[in-house]
Scaffold this active site. Structure first.
Site, mmCIF file in Angstrom:
data_model
loop_
_atom_site.group_PDB
_atom_site.id
_atom_site.type_symbol
_atom_site.label_atom_id
_atom_site.label_comp_id
_atom_site.label_asym_id
_atom_site.label_seq_id
_atom_site.Cartn_x
_atom_site.Cartn_y
_atom_site.Cartn_z
ATOM 1 N N SER A 107 0.810 -1.223 0.000
ATOM 2 C CA SER A 107 0.000 0.000 0.000
ATOM 3 C C SER A 107 0.841 1.270 0.000
ATOM 4 C CB SER A 107 -0.881 -0.020 1.255
ATOM 5 O OG SER A 107 -1.414 1.254 1.498
ATOM 6 N N GLU A 115 0.146 3.629 1.747
ATOM 7 C CA GLU A 115 0.214 4.063 3.150
ATOM 8 C C GLU A 115 1.624 3.866 3.711
ATOM 9 O OE1 GLU A 115 -1.818 5.066 6.060
ATOM 10 O OE2 GLU A 115 -2.805 6.089 4.418
ATOM 11 N N TYR A 157 -1.467 0.373 10.580
ATOM 12 C CA TYR A 157 -1.741 -0.295 9.297
ATOM 13 C C TYR A 157 -0.545 -0.141 8.358
ATOM 14 C CZ TYR A 157 -3.628 -0.893 4.570
ATOM 15 O OH TYR A 157 -3.829 -1.291 3.266
HETATM 16 P P1 NAP Z 1 -11.343 -4.904 1.874
HETATM 17 O O1 NAP Z 1 -12.512 -4.558 1.011
HETATM 18 O O2 NAP Z 1 -11.301 -4.404 3.280
HETATM 19 O O3 NAP Z 1 -11.229 -6.511 1.897
HETATM 20 C C1 NAP Z 1 -10.411 -7.169 2.812
HETATM 21 C C2 NAP Z 1 -10.652 -8.667 2.697
HETATM 22 O O4 NAP Z 1 -9.807 -9.340 3.652
HETATM 23 C C3 NAP Z 1 -12.084 -9.115 2.988
HETATM 24 O O5 NAP Z 1 -12.430 -10.118 2.067
HETATM 25 C C4 NAP Z 1 -11.959 -9.706 4.398
HETATM 26 O O6 NAP Z 1 -12.926 -10.681 4.677
HETATM 27 C C5 NAP Z 1 -10.594 -10.340 4.310
HETATM 28 N N1 NAP Z 1 -9.986 -10.667 5.609
HETATM 29 C C6 NAP Z 1 -9.757 -9.815 6.625
HETATM 30 N N2 NAP Z 1 -9.175 -10.482 7.647
HETATM 31 C C7 NAP Z 1 -9.025 -11.775 7.260
HETATM 32 C C8 NAP Z 1 -8.508 -12.948 7.883
HETATM 33 N N3 NAP Z 1 -7.996 -12.930 9.104
HETATM 34 N N4 NAP Z 1 -8.509 -14.106 7.175
HETATM 35 C C9 NAP Z 1 -9.027 -14.143 5.940
HETATM 36 N N5 NAP Z 1 -9.571 -13.069 5.304
HETATM 37 C C10 NAP Z 1 -9.568 -11.910 5.973
HETATM 38 O O7 NAP Z 1 -9.974 -4.432 1.175
HETATM 39 P P2 NAP Z 1 -9.709 -4.024 -0.365
HETATM 40 O O8 NAP Z 1 -9.954 -2.567 -0.534
HETATM 41 O O9 NAP Z 1 -10.351 -5.020 -1.264
HETATM 42 O O10 NAP Z 1 -8.123 -4.199 -0.417
HETATM 43 C C11 NAP Z 1 -7.527 -5.457 -0.728
HETATM 44 C C12 NAP Z 1 -6.108 -5.475 -0.190
HETATM 45 O O11 NAP Z 1 -5.364 -4.417 -0.788
HETATM 46 C C13 NAP Z 1 -5.997 -5.252 1.303
HETATM 47 O O12 NAP Z 1 -4.888 -6.006 1.765
HETATM 48 C C14 NAP Z 1 -5.693 -3.768 1.444
HETATM 49 O O13 NAP Z 1 -5.009 -3.507 2.651
HETATM 50 C C15 NAP Z 1 -4.814 -3.564 0.219
HETATM 51 N N6 NAP Z 1 -4.815 -2.220 -0.368
HETATM 52 C C16 NAP Z 1 -6.007 -1.626 -0.699
HETATM 53 C C17 NAP Z 1 -5.990 -0.383 -1.307
HETATM 54 C C18 NAP Z 1 -7.278 0.309 -1.709
HETATM 55 O O14 NAP Z 1 -7.222 1.511 -2.000
HETATM 56 N N7 NAP Z 1 -8.395 -0.406 -1.781
HETATM 57 C C19 NAP Z 1 -4.767 0.246 -1.603
HETATM 58 C C20 NAP Z 1 -3.587 -0.418 -1.269
HETATM 59 C C21 NAP Z 1 -3.621 -1.662 -0.676
HETATM 60 P P3 NAP Z 1 -14.364 -10.328 5.347
HETATM 61 O O15 NAP Z 1 -15.300 -10.114 4.181
HETATM 62 O O16 NAP Z 1 -14.663 -11.546 6.133
HETATM 63 O O17 NAP Z 1 -14.192 -9.106 6.189
HETATM 64 O O1 G4F Z 2 -10.620 6.657 2.543
HETATM 65 P P1 G4F Z 2 -9.641 6.579 3.643
HETATM 66 O O2 G4F Z 2 -10.112 5.963 4.918
HETATM 67 O O3 G4F Z 2 -8.385 5.824 3.041
HETATM 68 P P2 G4F Z 2 -6.825 5.754 3.481
HETATM 69 O O4 G4F Z 2 -6.647 6.032 4.915
HETATM 70 O O5 G4F Z 2 -6.065 6.586 2.511
HETATM 71 O O6 G4F Z 2 -6.517 4.200 3.256
HETATM 72 C C1 G4F Z 2 -6.967 3.512 2.095
HETATM 73 O O7 G4F Z 2 -5.990 3.614 1.091
HETATM 74 C C2 G4F Z 2 -4.741 2.955 1.392
HETATM 75 C C3 G4F Z 2 -3.809 3.198 0.204
HETATM 76 O O8 G4F Z 2 -3.146 4.416 0.376
HETATM 77 C C4 G4F Z 2 -5.015 1.493 1.615
HETATM 78 F F1 G4F Z 2 -3.858 0.844 1.822
HETATM 79 C C5 G4F Z 2 -5.957 1.332 2.796
HETATM 80 O O9 G4F Z 2 -6.253 -0.051 2.981
HETATM 81 C C6 G4F Z 2 -7.248 2.060 2.480
HETATM 82 O O10 G4F Z 2 -7.875 1.398 1.397
HETATM 83 O O11 G4F Z 2 -9.102 8.046 3.994
HETATM 84 C C7 G4F Z 2 -8.567 8.899 3.011
HETATM 85 C C8 G4F Z 2 -8.330 10.291 3.613
HETATM 86 C C9 G4F Z 2 -7.566 10.276 4.933
HETATM 87 O O12 G4F Z 2 -6.587 11.278 4.908
HETATM 88 C C10 G4F Z 2 -8.612 10.633 5.987
HETATM 89 O O13 G4F Z 2 -8.113 11.346 7.115
HETATM 90 O O14 G4F Z 2 -9.606 10.873 3.907
HETATM 91 C C11 G4F Z 2 -9.529 11.510 5.159
HETATM 92 N N1 G4F Z 2 -10.880 11.611 5.728
HETATM 93 C C12 G4F Z 2 -11.509 12.791 6.020
HETATM 94 N N2 G4F Z 2 -12.716 12.535 6.567
HETATM 95 C C13 G4F Z 2 -11.675 10.598 6.071
HETATM 96 C C14 G4F Z 2 -12.837 11.171 6.604
HETATM 97 N N3 G4F Z 2 -11.513 9.268 5.979
HETATM 98 C C15 G4F Z 2 -12.535 8.476 6.406
HETATM 99 N N4 G4F Z 2 -12.404 7.135 6.282
HETATM 100 N N5 G4F Z 2 -13.690 9.007 6.945
HETATM 101 C C16 G4F Z 2 -13.895 10.351 7.064
HETATM 102 O O15 G4F Z 2 -14.908 10.802 7.564
#
Ligand code: NAP
Ligand code: G4F
Length: 329
Positions: free
Chosen positions: A123, A125, A147
């Site tokens: 990520s 992050e 995280y």
């Molecule tokens: P998500 O919607 O939160 O999905 C997470 C998945 O992990 C869900 O299927 C969840 O299952 C499963 N999980 C959580 N804990 C587990 C455990 N102990 N054993 C087995 N499965 C488990 O996340 P996403 O947005 O699809 O992201 C996918 C991956 O990419 C994550 O690793 C996230 O950190 C990473 N990532 C995401 C972003 C982004 O912007 N979306 C960016 C960078 C990296 P349940 O349905 O049971 O909760």
């Molecule tokens: O949407 P966010 O919660 O995503 P964040 O923290 O960037 O993390 C996501 O992206 C990562 C990749 O860079 C992934 F690895 C991670 O798993 C996840 O998918 O927040 C985005 C921004 C933050 O700066 C937060 O402070 O939005 C700001 N924000 C402002 N108001 C808020 C809110 N975020 C959330 N969730 N809720 C609010 O009300």
């Protein structure tokens, strides 16, 4: 027919990746953890086409047994505790899932079949308090949340298993990617869902935290394609996947409210409850390496992304309202 195992298939990315791999002719095995109520909302429409198997990132033997039984040639480790605020309130659990969980999957591969190709969902992050703009593969890391720290462990253990055991292991450093399937607690979907509800008269305000934070937001289906491309190369490597554009949360808000002709300032309330103990102020990635080596590029612009998410939420709420009205008659 190649076989792929996806951990986290019920999540946003897992659901899109499964659809993508099915279209490529893969047999897809989806690992899900046991829950008291099944939540297959994101995968119900193709559930018949994949094989669902129970396993957990916390349980080493379940991972080993799944690899022994299904013998996948590719493993995509998408499962994680992925919500940054929860990582501050549950840091140890986040470490168990998001950091050590990666070692458990890699160790299962090392023991069962080290020729399996492995993708780790790393990520942006990890860049946290950014040391360089834009961020690229060589940018030093400085995570700002439990995280981010856990993901950094996952990134380095992936590299370590590649170098120590010659495993084809890739770390995709993905910047934020969104879609109508995004969890409702993430800021983009929280905003577009609220915009739809306010437009339809179901809500009157949207409470948000830091509006100044900037993110590089892309479209999730584009990003799962990059995951697959990484595992099709001759050598394993790590890649930044991003759009190269950055926008503030406020810009996202303005665009979303503007799409339905509403003035955001009448509805948005800033609430310190949503501030984080430490913030990531600015993320913007340089996807040049992914472009040159994988031939990857994003297909959806920032404006298109906001509009498609608002549109999807409007349609979903209109559908629910119609169903409720039909029940009343
Ligand atoms: P998500 O919607 O939160 O999905 C997470 C998945 O992990 C869900 O299927 C969840 O299952 C499963 N999980 C959580 N804990 C587990 C455990 N102990 N054993 C087995 N499965 C488990 O996340 P996403 O947005 O699809 O992201 C996918 C991956 O990419 C994550 O690793 C996230 O950190 C990473 N990532 C995401 C972003 C982004 O912007 N979306 C960016 C960078 C990296 P349940 O349905 O049971 O909760
Ligand atoms: O949407 P966010 O919660 O995503 P964040 O923290 O960037 O993390 C996501 O992206 C990562 C990749 O860079 C992934 F690895 C991670 O798993 C996840 O998918 O927040 C985005 C921004 C933050 O700066 C937060 O402070 O939005 C700001 N924000 C402002 N108001 C808020 C809110 N975020 C959330 N969730 N809720 C609010 O009300």
């Amino acid at each position: 027919m190649p076989t792929a195992l996806i951990t986290g298939i019920t999540g946003q990315d897992g659901s899109y990746l499964a659809e993508f791999l099915l279209a490529q002719g893969y047999k897809v095995i989806g690992m899900v953890r046991r829950t008291s109520t099944i939540n297959f909302d994101r995968i119900r429409h193709f559930q018949e086409d994949v094989e669902i198997v129970q396993g957990d990132l916390l349980d080493q033997m379940s991972l080993i047994s799944i690899l022994q039984e299904y013998q996948p040639s590719e493993v995509y480790n998408l499962a994680a505790q992925s919500f940054v605020p929860t990582s501050f309130t549950q840091p140890v659990l986040t470490g168990e899932f998001t950091a050590l969980g990666v070692t458990r999957v890699l160790d299962a591969i090392r023991i069962v079949d080290p020729t399996i190709r492995f993708y780790q969902a790393s990520s942006s992050e990890m860049f946290g308090k950014v040391q360089e703009v834009p961020q690229r593969e060589s940018t030093p890391f400085y995570p700002r949340s439990p995280y981010g720290v856990a993901k950094l462990y996952g990134h380095w253990i992936t590299i370590n298993y590649r170098e120590s055991y010659d495993i084809f292991a890739c770390s995709g450093i993905l910047f934020n990617h969104e879609s109508p399937r995004r969890g409702l607690e993430f800021v983009t979907h929280k905003i577009t869902n609220a915009v739809a509800r306010i437009k339809l008269g179901l809500d009157s305000e949207l409470r948000l935290g830091n509006l100044e934070a900037r993110r590089d937001w892309g479209y999730a289906p584009d990003y799962v394609r990059a995951m697959w491309l990484m595992l099709q190369q001759d050598t394993p490597d790590d890649y930044v996947v991003a759009t190269g554009e950055t926008h503030s949360v406020q810009e996202f808000v303005q665009e979303a409210f503007g799409f339905v002709d509403l003035d955001w300032e009448k509805y948005v309330v800033q609430d310190p409850k949503f501030y984080r103990p430490a913030e990531v102020d600015l993320l913007v990635g340089d996807p040049a390496k992914a472009g040159e080596r994988l031939g990857w590029e994003p297909s959806v612009s920032f404006g298109e992304l906001v509009r498609l998410m608002v549109q999807a939420d409007l349609e979903a709420w209109e559908r629910r309202l119609k169903q409720a009205a039909a029940l009343d008659q």
